[in-house]
Design an enzyme around this catalytic site. Structure first.
Site, short mmCIF file in Angstrom:
data_model
loop_
_atom_site.label_atom_id
_atom_site.label_comp_id
_atom_site.label_asym_id
_atom_site.label_seq_id
_atom_site.Cartn_x
_atom_site.Cartn_y
_atom_site.Cartn_z
CD GLU A 64 -3.64 0.50 -4.16
OE1 GLU A 64 -4.77 0.00 -4.10
OE2 GLU A 64 -2.87 0.58 -3.16
CB CYS A 100 -0.91 -0.01 1.21
SG CYS A 100 -0.01 -0.21 2.74
P1 NAP Z 1 -9.21 -6.57 -1.07
O1 NAP Z 1 -9.53 -7.20 -2.36
O2 NAP Z 1 -9.99 -5.37 -0.67
O3 NAP Z 1 -9.38 -7.73 0.04
C1 NAP Z 1 -9.11 -7.50 1.39
C2 NAP Z 1 -9.95 -8.43 2.23
O4 NAP Z 1 -11.32 -8.07 2.08
C3 NAP Z 1 -9.84 -9.89 1.81
O5 NAP Z 1 -9.85 -10.70 2.96
C4 NAP Z 1 -11.10 -10.08 0.99
O6 NAP Z 1 -11.53 -11.42 0.92
C5 NAP Z 1 -12.07 -9.24 1.77
N1 NAP Z 1 -13.28 -8.89 1.03
C6 NAP Z 1 -13.52 -8.94 -0.30
N2 NAP Z 1 -14.79 -8.54 -0.55
C7 NAP Z 1 -15.35 -8.22 0.62
C8 NAP Z 1 -16.62 -7.72 1.01
N3 NAP Z 1 -17.58 -7.46 0.14
N4 NAP Z 1 -16.84 -7.50 2.32
C9 NAP Z 1 -15.88 -7.73 3.25
N5 NAP Z 1 -14.66 -8.21 2.93
C10 NAP Z 1 -14.40 -8.44 1.65
O7 NAP Z 1 -7.67 -6.18 -0.96
P2 NAP Z 1 -6.40 -7.10 -1.26
O8 NAP Z 1 -6.29 -7.30 -2.73
O9 NAP Z 1 -6.39 -8.27 -0.37
O10 NAP Z 1 -5.21 -6.15 -0.76
C11 NAP Z 1 -4.67 -5.14 -1.55
C12 NAP Z 1 -5.22 -3.79 -1.15
O11 NAP Z 1 -5.00 -3.59 0.24
C13 NAP Z 1 -4.52 -2.64 -1.84
O12 NAP Z 1 -5.47 -1.68 -2.19
C14 NAP Z 1 -3.58 -2.11 -0.78
O13 NAP Z 1 -3.20 -0.77 -0.95
C15 NAP Z 1 -4.40 -2.32 0.45
N6 NAP Z 1 -3.56 -2.37 1.65
C16 NAP Z 1 -3.60 -1.31 2.50
C17 NAP Z 1 -2.79 -1.28 3.62
C18 NAP Z 1 -2.82 -0.12 4.57
O14 NAP Z 1 -2.29 -0.24 5.67
N7 NAP Z 1 -3.39 1.00 4.18
C19 NAP Z 1 -1.95 -2.36 3.88
C20 NAP Z 1 -1.95 -3.44 2.99
C21 NAP Z 1 -2.76 -3.43 1.88
P3 NAP Z 1 -11.19 -12.30 -0.38
O15 NAP Z 1 -9.71 -12.40 -0.44
O16 NAP Z 1 -11.86 -13.59 -0.06
O17 NAP Z 1 -11.78 -11.59 -1.55
#
Ligand code: NAP
Length: 513
Positions: free
Chosen positions: A414, A319
């Site tokens: 992003e 991120c």
């Molecule tokens: P994501 O697609 O948003 O998924 C994050 C989590 O949310 C996963 O466990 C996912 O489950 C779950 N999820 C998906 N749909 C959902 C819904 N409708 N309701 C509740 N939960 C749901 O993100 P990612 O691809 O794992 O991670 C990348 C993103 O995280 C990037 O945008 C990055 O910038 C951000 N990030 C931010 C930080 C910070 O500290 N700001 C740190 C790390 C990452 P599933 O995997 O089963 O879909």
């Protein structure tokens, strides 16, 4: 108690350390392909449906399979959490912190093993995986100490004839929804903070990293965490997400992930479902479009190195990744040339072989990033990379686009992959304006030798984590409390002194003497 200090990183230049990592990789390889059921109320529960976790760097290798929870199991987990709540919440802060310190000791002992799991499951190279484990240990050690500090309460203004006290009490059963990119550190940080504050948690890991999460929950069980206090509920976010967030028995949601999912959670959690007796607390840490500003006085060697590490470390899948380099014109061409040159050292290869650049997480990310590379060809001048790379997984070339307009899509959205946009600006003030001109506000850096400019950006670069003359990734627990502004999230400042408060409520009791 010993004062908190960050866990040292492993030095892989040392042959003995390298041997330990190689051994761990071989050992973990023999454990691949196993199945991980849900853990509800301390019991393994399997489901008919399973998810498969593949090695993104070797896609014919199954890292493991995990059960897929259902909305009915959400109900069971919430109920079991509340059953565990009275005893867990009444433990002393010291006792709960004790679990975290034990978990930290265990992780330290199994450091290379946990790092190896991340090499296989999410394609981290050794140093990135090692740093992930070190950060997880830091969170445990830091939050344990923070819980003890908060457990003492705060002193209030004396008032004649009354005994007044304020203490921090737990909230209740919470949900931890984690991303895949720091499958250990972020998951451990998010869950351990809530736990040590006295809350049972239901852990919903990313579908891309259910095995590392299962190992963490296994470790918690090994150290004797009571049943129902840390439950493991993998499953598709699309199926489980709303059921968890909407559940009237869920008191808080601690989420880290994309902006889209984060906003959905914030919105849904705000609407009480029948039977819900509280305003749900939501902590949502989301994406970034982080940038590094370079002025004409900067040490260009340091700046170029910082830009490359920030943009391409872990394939840009942080991120905090510095996906924009914003450079003033007098040094612009030189920086572009040096970036092109410096990138030659960022070779692509397998994570198990510790290549500098590994695969991206899955096919959907691979396609999305390739699509952004196509967009980049129209929006900028491709000076390096620009397409797929050879390899038995989701490998992409680290890519740099120069001459990108600040409003271009690749400068605003992003991408979460190894793509850097280099943006020329007229002068330093303009560079800061360009830096601020996205909807995000997570990390940023300035490279300069001018003191007045350091002071200028302290106030004017609008982001949660600003760095001067260093890369914009690699926040350290306790040293750089972490969290972003605007669409980057709720600025929870993980690894900082305010974080645990998010999982407590303060109770003030006044007694007439
Ligand atoms: P994501 O697609 O948003 O998924 C994050 C989590 O949310 C996963 O466990 C996912 O489950 C779950 N999820 C998906 N749909 C959902 C819904 N409708 N309701 C509740 N939960 C749901 O993100 P990612 O691809 O794992 O991670 C990348 C993103 O995280 C990037 O945008 C990055 O910038 C951000 N990030 C931010 C930080 C910070 O500290 N700001 C740190 C790390 C990452 P599933 O995997 O089963 O879909």
């Amino acid at each position: 108690m010993i004062e908190f200090r960050n866990e040292p990183l492993s030095n892989f230049q040392d042959a003995a350390v390298r041997t330990q990592m190689e051994r761990a990789l071989r050992r973990v390889e023999t454990l691949l392909g196993r199945h991980y059921p849900l853990v509800l109320s301390g019991k393994a529960v399997d489901t008919a449906d399973r998810m498969v976790s593949l090695n993104p760097g070797q896609t014919d290798q199954v890292v493991g399979t995990a059960a897929k929870g259902t909305p009915q199991q959400v109900d069971e987990a919430v109920e079991a959490g509340w059953k565990a709540f009275p005893a867990w919440s009444r433990l002393s802060a010291e006792a709960r912190a004790g679990y975290l310190f034990q978990a930290a000791a265990e992780l330290r002992r199994r450091k290379f093993e946990f790092a190896a799991w991340m090499v296989y499951e999410v394609g981290k190279n050794w140093a990135e995986a090692d740093a992930d484990v070190a950060e997880a240990i830091d969170f445990l050690e830091y939050y344990g100490r923070e819980a003890i500090r908060l457990g003492r309460g705060v002193s209030l203004v004396p008032y004649a004839g009354e005994d007044n006290r304020m203490t921090y009490i737990p909230l209740g059963v919470g949900v931890i929804i984690a991303p895949w990119n720091f499958p250990l550190a972020i998951l451990v940080g998010m869950s351990s903070a809530a736990l040590v504050a006295g809350n049972p948690v239901i852990i919903k890991p990313s579908s891309q990293a259910p095995v590392v999460a299962a190992k963490w929950v296994e470790l918690l069980r090994d150290i004797g965490i009571p049943d129902g206090v840390a439950q493991y509920l993998p499953g598709s976010g699309g199926v489980l997400g709303d059921a968890l967030v909407d559940h009237p028995g869920v008191r808080f949601v601690n989420f880290t992930g994309s902006k889209e999912v984060g906003l959905r959670i914030v919105q849904r959690a705000a609407v009480p479902t029948p039977g819900c007796r509280w305003i749900k607390r939501v902590v949502a840490e989301m994406g970034g479009k982080d940038g590094i500003v370079v002025d004409e006085t900067a040490d260009l060697d340091a700046a170029v190195k910082g830009i490359l590490v920030s943009a391409f470390g872990y394939q840009g899948q942080k991120c905090s990744a510095g996906s924009r380099a914003i450079v003033v014109r007098p040094v612009y061409e030189e920086v572009v040339e040096r970036l092109r040159d410096g990138l030659k050292q960022w070779t692509v290869g397998k994570p198990v072989d510790n290549a500098p650049v590994g695969p991206v997480i899955d096919e959907s990310a691979y396609r999305k990033i390739l699509h952004y590379m196509e967009i980049g060809r129209e929006e900028g001048r491709c000076i390096a990379g620009g397409g797929p790379a050879e390899g038995p997984g989701y490998y992409l070339q680290p890519t740099i686009f120069a001459d990108v307009d600040p409003k271009a899509r690749i400068a605003q959205e992003e991408i979460f992959g190894p793509v850097l946009a280099v943006i020329p600006t007229d002068n330093f003030e303009h560079a800061v304006e360009v830096y601020n001109d996205t909807e995000y506000g997570l990390t940023g850096s300035l490279y300069t030798r001018r003191r007045d400019r350091v002071e200028y950006v302290r106030e004017r670069m609008h982001c949660g984590n600003l760095y001067i003359n260093r890369k914009c990734t690699g926040a350290l627990v306790g040293v750089h409390p972490f969290g972003g502004f605007n669409m980057s999230g709720t600025d929870s400042k993980a690894g900082g002194p305010d974080y645990l408060l998010l999982f407590t409520q303060a109770k003030a009791v006044s007694e007439v003497l």
